[in-house]
Design a protein around this motif. Structure first.
Motif, PDB file in Angstrom:
ATOM      1  N   ALA A 106       0.828  -1.207   0.000  1.00  0.00           N
ATOM      2  CA  ALA A 106       0.000   0.000   0.000  1.00  0.00           C
ATOM      3  C   ALA A 106       0.865   1.261   0.000  1.00  0.00           C
ATOM      4  O   ALA A 106       0.583   2.214  -0.737  1.00  0.00           O
ATOM      5  N   ILE A 107       1.921   1.259   0.788  1.00  0.00           N
ATOM      6  CA  ILE A 107       2.808   2.424   0.840  1.00  0.00           C
ATOM      7  C   ILE A 107       3.477   2.649  -0.512  1.00  0.00           C
ATOM      8  O   ILE A 107       3.554   3.787  -0.995  1.00  0.00           O
ATOM      9  N   VAL A 108       3.942   1.585  -1.136  1.00  0.00           N
ATOM     10  CA  VAL A 108       4.586   1.720  -2.447  1.00  0.00           C
ATOM     11  C   VAL A 108       3.591   2.251  -3.476  1.00  0.00           C
ATOM     12  O   VAL A 108       3.924   3.131  -4.286  1.00  0.00           O
ATOM     13  N   LEU A 109       2.348   1.773  -3.448  1.00  0.00           N
ATOM     14  CA  LEU A 109       1.342   2.261  -4.392  1.00  0.00           C
ATOM     15  C   LEU A 109       1.000   3.728  -4.144  1.00  0.00           C
ATOM     16  O   LEU A 109       0.814   4.496  -5.091  1.00  0.00           O
ATOM     17  N   VAL A 164      13.670   4.635   1.024  1.00  0.00           N
ATOM     18  CA  VAL A 164      14.837   4.433   1.891  1.00  0.00           C
ATOM     19  C   VAL A 164      14.558   4.985   3.287  1.00  0.00           C
ATOM     20  O   VAL A 164      14.884   4.356   4.298  1.00  0.00           O
ATOM     21  N   ALA A 165      13.940   6.164   3.350  1.00  0.00           N
ATOM     22  CA  ALA A 165      13.613   6.751   4.653  1.00  0.00           C
ATOM     23  C   ALA A 165      12.631   5.863   5.415  1.00  0.00           C
ATOM     24  O   ALA A 165      12.786   5.644   6.625  1.00  0.00           O
ATOM     25  N   GLY A 166      11.649   5.334   4.720  1.00  0.00           N
ATOM     26  CA  GLY A 166      10.689   4.431   5.367  1.00  0.00           C
ATOM     27  C   GLY A 166      11.346   3.156   5.870  1.00  0.00           C
ATOM     28  O   GLY A 166      11.066   2.686   6.976  1.00  0.00           O
ATOM     29  N   THR A 167      12.237   2.604   5.073  1.00  0.00           N
ATOM     30  CA  THR A 167      12.948   1.393   5.483  1.00  0.00           C
ATOM     31  C   THR A 167      13.834   1.674   6.689  1.00  0.00           C
ATOM     32  O   THR A 167      13.886   0.878   7.636  1.00  0.00           O
ATOM     33  N   ALA A 168      14.523   2.802   6.672  1.00  0.00           N
ATOM     34  CA  ALA A 168      15.381   3.170   7.802  1.00  0.00           C
ATOM     35  C   ALA A 168      14.547   3.340   9.072  1.00  0.00           C
ATOM     36  O   ALA A 168      14.952   2.896  10.147  1.00  0.00           O
ATOM     37  N   TRP A 169      13.374   3.937   8.951  1.00  0.00           N
ATOM     38  CA  TRP A 169      12.501   4.130  10.113  1.00  0.00           C
ATOM     39  C   TRP A 169      12.061   2.782  10.684  1.00  0.00           C
ATOM     40  O   TRP A 169      12.101   2.568  11.898  1.00  0.00           O
ATOM     41  N   VAL A 170      11.664   1.861   9.813  1.00  0.00           N
ATOM     42  CA  VAL A 170      11.231   0.535  10.278  1.00  0.00           C
ATOM     43  C   VAL A 170      12.381  -0.188  10.967  1.00  0.00           C
ATOM     44  O   VAL A 170      12.211  -0.772  12.044  1.00  0.00           O
ATOM     45  N   LEU A 171      13.578  -0.155  10.369  1.00  0.00           N
ATOM     46  CA  LEU A 171      14.731  -0.824  10.984  1.00  0.00           C
ATOM     47  C   LEU A 171      15.096  -0.181  12.319  1.00  0.00           C
ATOM     48  O   LEU A 171      15.461  -0.882  13.271  1.00  0.00           O
ATOM     49  N   TRP A 172      14.994   1.132  12.414  1.00  0.00           N
ATOM     50  CA  TRP A 172      15.263   1.832  13.673  1.00  0.00           C
ATOM     51  C   TRP A 172      14.270   1.394  14.749  1.00  0.00           C
ATOM     52  O   TRP A 172      14.658   1.129  15.885  1.00  0.00           O
ATOM     53  N   ARG A 173      12.994   1.262  14.375  1.00  0.00           N
ATOM     54  CA  ARG A 173      11.978   0.835  15.341  1.00  0.00           C
ATOM     55  C   ARG A 173      12.244  -0.602  15.822  1.00  0.00           C
ATOM     56  O   ARG A 173      12.112  -0.904  17.002  1.00  0.00           O
TER      57      ARG A 173
END
Length: 65
Positions: free
Chosen positions: A21-24, A47-56
């Motif tokens: 959904a986010i990608v769409l 990339v920012a979204g992926t970094a946020w998920v990994l940080w969480r």
């Protein structure tokens, strides 16, 4: 001693659906933007979204024994 919570298929499918959904949404938001700007903007958002998920995930405290 409490068992650690196991991640099941429901959680995996939920995360996968959210990612799709986010990608769409990102694709739709950038569809009106010039192609020269669209690709870097899309990459930056993902990339920012992926970094946020990994940080969480990294900040999550392990369960107590």
């Amino acid at each position: 001693m409490a068992d650690a919570r196991q991640i099941g298929w429901r959680e995996v499918l939920l995360v996968a659906a959210i990612v799709v959904a986010i990608v769409l949404v990102v694709a739709q938001l950038t569809s009106g933007v010039s192609r020269d700007i669209r690709t870097p903007a899309t990459i930056l958002v993902l990339v920012a979204g992926t970094a946020w998920v990994l940080w969480r995930v990294a900040r999550r405290e392990p369960p107590e024994p």
